[in-house]
Design a protein around this motif. Structure first.
Motif, mmCIF file in Angstrom:
data_model
loop_
_atom_site.group_PDB
_atom_site.id
_atom_site.type_symbol
_atom_site.label_atom_id
_atom_site.label_comp_id
_atom_site.label_asym_id
_atom_site.label_seq_id
_atom_site.Cartn_x
_atom_site.Cartn_y
_atom_site.Cartn_z
ATOM 1 N N VAL A 138 0.832 -1.205 0.000
ATOM 2 C CA VAL A 138 0.000 0.000 0.000
ATOM 3 C C VAL A 138 0.867 1.256 0.000
ATOM 4 N N LEU A 139 2.032 1.187 0.648
ATOM 5 C CA LEU A 139 2.936 2.342 0.657
ATOM 6 C C LEU A 139 3.498 2.596 -0.739
ATOM 7 N N ASP A 140 3.928 1.533 -1.403
ATOM 8 C CA ASP A 140 4.472 1.688 -2.753
ATOM 9 C C ASP A 140 3.425 2.244 -3.705
ATOM 10 N N LYS A 141 2.183 1.805 -3.550
ATOM 11 C CA LYS A 141 1.114 2.301 -4.420
ATOM 12 C C LYS A 141 0.831 3.774 -4.143
ATOM 13 N N ALA A 142 0.834 4.159 -2.866
ATOM 14 C CA ALA A 142 0.597 5.561 -2.526
ATOM 15 C C ALA A 142 1.705 6.451 -3.078
ATOM 16 N N VAL A 143 2.948 5.978 -2.992
ATOM 17 C CA VAL A 143 4.071 6.745 -3.526
ATOM 18 C C VAL A 143 3.950 6.863 -5.046
ATOM 19 N N ALA A 144 3.506 5.785 -5.695
ATOM 20 C CA ALA A 144 3.302 5.836 -7.146
ATOM 21 C C ALA A 144 2.271 6.903 -7.514
ATOM 22 N N VAL A 145 1.229 7.026 -6.714
ATOM 23 C CA VAL A 145 0.214 8.057 -6.949
ATOM 24 C C VAL A 145 0.825 9.449 -6.800
ATOM 25 N N LEU A 146 1.636 9.649 -5.766
ATOM 26 C CA LEU A 146 2.263 10.951 -5.540
ATOM 27 C C LEU A 146 3.172 11.332 -6.709
ATOM 28 N N TYR A 147 3.957 10.383 -7.184
ATOM 29 C CA TYR A 147 4.856 10.663 -8.309
ATOM 30 C C TYR A 147 4.064 10.962 -9.579
ATOM 31 N N ALA A 148 2.975 10.237 -9.779
ATOM 32 C CA ALA A 148 2.170 10.452 -10.987
ATOM 33 C C ALA A 148 1.576 11.851 -10.996
ATOM 34 N N VAL A 149 1.086 12.303 -9.860
ATOM 35 C CA VAL A 149 0.483 13.628 -9.783
ATOM 36 C C VAL A 149 1.553 14.716 -9.846
ATOM 37 N N ALA A 150 2.736 14.432 -9.295
ATOM 38 C CA ALA A 150 3.830 15.403 -9.346
ATOM 39 C C ALA A 150 4.278 15.643 -10.781
ATOM 40 N N THR A 183 -0.142 4.964 -13.239
ATOM 41 C CA THR A 183 0.290 4.071 -12.154
ATOM 42 C C THR A 183 0.029 2.598 -12.442
ATOM 43 N N GLY A 184 -0.909 2.318 -13.351
ATOM 44 C CA GLY A 184 -1.291 0.931 -13.597
ATOM 45 C C GLY A 184 -2.179 0.361 -12.510
ATOM 46 N N LEU A 185 -2.687 1.222 -11.634
ATOM 47 C CA LEU A 185 -3.526 0.758 -10.523
ATOM 48 C C LEU A 185 -4.982 0.627 -10.969
ATOM 49 N N PRO A 186 -5.717 -0.313 -10.366
ATOM 50 C CA PRO A 186 -7.157 -0.394 -10.642
ATOM 51 C C PRO A 186 -7.841 0.913 -10.247
ATOM 52 N N ARG A 187 -8.933 1.202 -10.899
ATOM 53 C CA ARG A 187 -9.622 2.476 -10.689
ATOM 54 C C ARG A 187 -9.996 2.686 -9.221
ATOM 55 N N ALA A 188 -10.557 1.685 -8.603
ATOM 56 C CA ALA A 188 -10.997 1.823 -7.204
ATOM 57 C C ALA A 188 -9.809 2.069 -6.279
ATOM 58 N N THR A 189 -8.709 1.366 -6.523
ATOM 59 C CA THR A 189 -7.521 1.528 -5.685
ATOM 60 C C THR A 189 -6.918 2.918 -5.840
ATOM 61 N N ALA A 190 -6.784 3.362 -7.091
ATOM 62 C CA ALA A 190 -6.216 4.682 -7.340
ATOM 63 C C ALA A 190 -7.070 5.771 -6.698
ATOM 64 N N HIS A 191 -8.379 5.649 -6.816
ATOM 65 C CA HIS A 191 -9.274 6.652 -6.233
ATOM 66 C C HIS A 191 -9.168 6.653 -4.716
ATOM 67 N N ARG A 192 -9.158 5.484 -4.107
ATOM 68 C CA ARG A 192 -9.089 5.396 -2.649
ATOM 69 C C ARG A 192 -7.796 6.014 -2.116
ATOM 70 N N LEU A 193 -6.687 5.717 -2.786
ATOM 71 C CA LEU A 193 -5.404 6.261 -2.343
ATOM 72 C C LEU A 193 -5.338 7.771 -2.548
ATOM 73 N N VAL A 241 -7.788 9.955 -2.655
ATOM 74 C CA VAL A 241 -8.660 10.623 -1.684
ATOM 75 C C VAL A 241 -8.022 10.600 -0.299
ATOM 76 N N GLY A 242 -7.386 9.475 0.057
ATOM 77 C CA GLY A 242 -6.706 9.402 1.350
ATOM 78 C C GLY A 242 -5.548 10.385 1.449
ATOM 79 N N LEU A 243 -4.774 10.479 0.383
ATOM 80 C CA LEU A 243 -3.661 11.434 0.364
ATOM 81 C C LEU A 243 -4.171 12.869 0.398
ATOM 82 N N GLU A 244 -5.326 13.095 -0.220
ATOM 83 C CA GLU A 244 -5.941 14.425 -0.180
ATOM 84 C C GLU A 244 -6.369 14.778 1.241
#
Length: 233
Positions: free
Chosen positions: A9-21, A34-44, A46-49
């Motif tokens: 979950v940490l690696d996926k969250a970091v991938a989201v941060l890099y993608a948005v950066a 990120t290659g993440l499923p839609r639900a996973t990407a959205h959940r992460l 929103v959590g980071l937000e």
């Protein structure tokens, strides 16, 4: 290539941060990057937000949030600390704009900059991300990078492999009108305590003042500033 911690979950969250950066994006782009499923990407996202690590633009796309800057402010960077005393002196000597660049993947990032008090300026705001395909700082950072990156950049670069060899030989690079019309610059590599090139220090300004061969005027002072940064590391 980013490292994997083994904590999924940490690696996926970091991938989201890099993608948005890389640039602000909505959910579809975020999934593509990120290659993440839609639900996973959205959940992460929103959590980071929620933790202010991401924020929303008016159109709903995510961008880096204010907490990232707050965290970064508390991280001491020895090179930036050294630059805080070296760059003002270099600006005083040259009377031109001075910058410090790090390489981030296939881009260079301005991490420190000072402008002259008067006259025409070459303004490069801190945080600016510029391509490695043009400009003296780009030549320096690519000249001392790995061969794979060099081949990738040279395919679209305004300079050649011979140029990079010359940079390694003489220890600095110059450019005139490559990154921006009417702008000249000169850059030198900054090495850490192990001798690895970790940054490029630059002087830039209007061609009318700097000339088309700024190295003839400022190379010695610029290399001295780079050496001073190296000694402080």
């Amino acid at each position: 290539m980013r490292q994997h911690s083994g904590i999924g979950v940490l690696d996926k969250a970091v991938a989201v941060l890099y993608a948005v950066a890389e640039r602000p994006c909505g959910l579809n782009d975020l999934c593509d990057r990120t290659g993440l499923p839609r639900a996973t990407a959205h959940r992460l996202a929103v959590g980071l937000e929620t933790h202010r690590l991401l924020a929303r633009n008016g159109d709903g796309t995510w961008r880096p949030g204010p907490a990232l800057g707050e965290l970064a402010a508390g991280a001491a960077d020895p090179l930036l600390e050294a630059a805080s005393s070296i760059l003002p002196r270099l600006r005083e000597i040259t009377g031109e704009s001075v910058q410090l660049y790090y390489r981030d993947g296939s881009e260079r990032v301005c991490v420190a900059a000072l402008e002259p008090p008067a006259g025409l300026r070459d303004t490069v705001p801190i945080g600016s991300r510029l391509p490695l395909t043009a400009g003296s700082a780009a030549k320096v950072l690519v000249a001392f990078a790995d061969s794979d990156l060099q081949r990738s950049v040279l395919a679209d670069a305004a300079y050649t492999e011979r140029t990079l060899a010359d940079v390694r030989k003489r220890g600095w690079a110059q450019s005139a009108g490559e990154r921006a019309a009417g702008v000249a610059s000169i850059s030198a590599p900054v090495r850490d305590q192990h001798g690895t090139v970790v940054a490029a220090i630059s002087v830039s300004g209007p061609i009318d003042r700097m000339g088309r061969r700024p190295g003839a005027r400022w190379a010695a002072d610029l290399v001295a500033a780079a050496d001073a940064l190296h000694r402080r590391l």
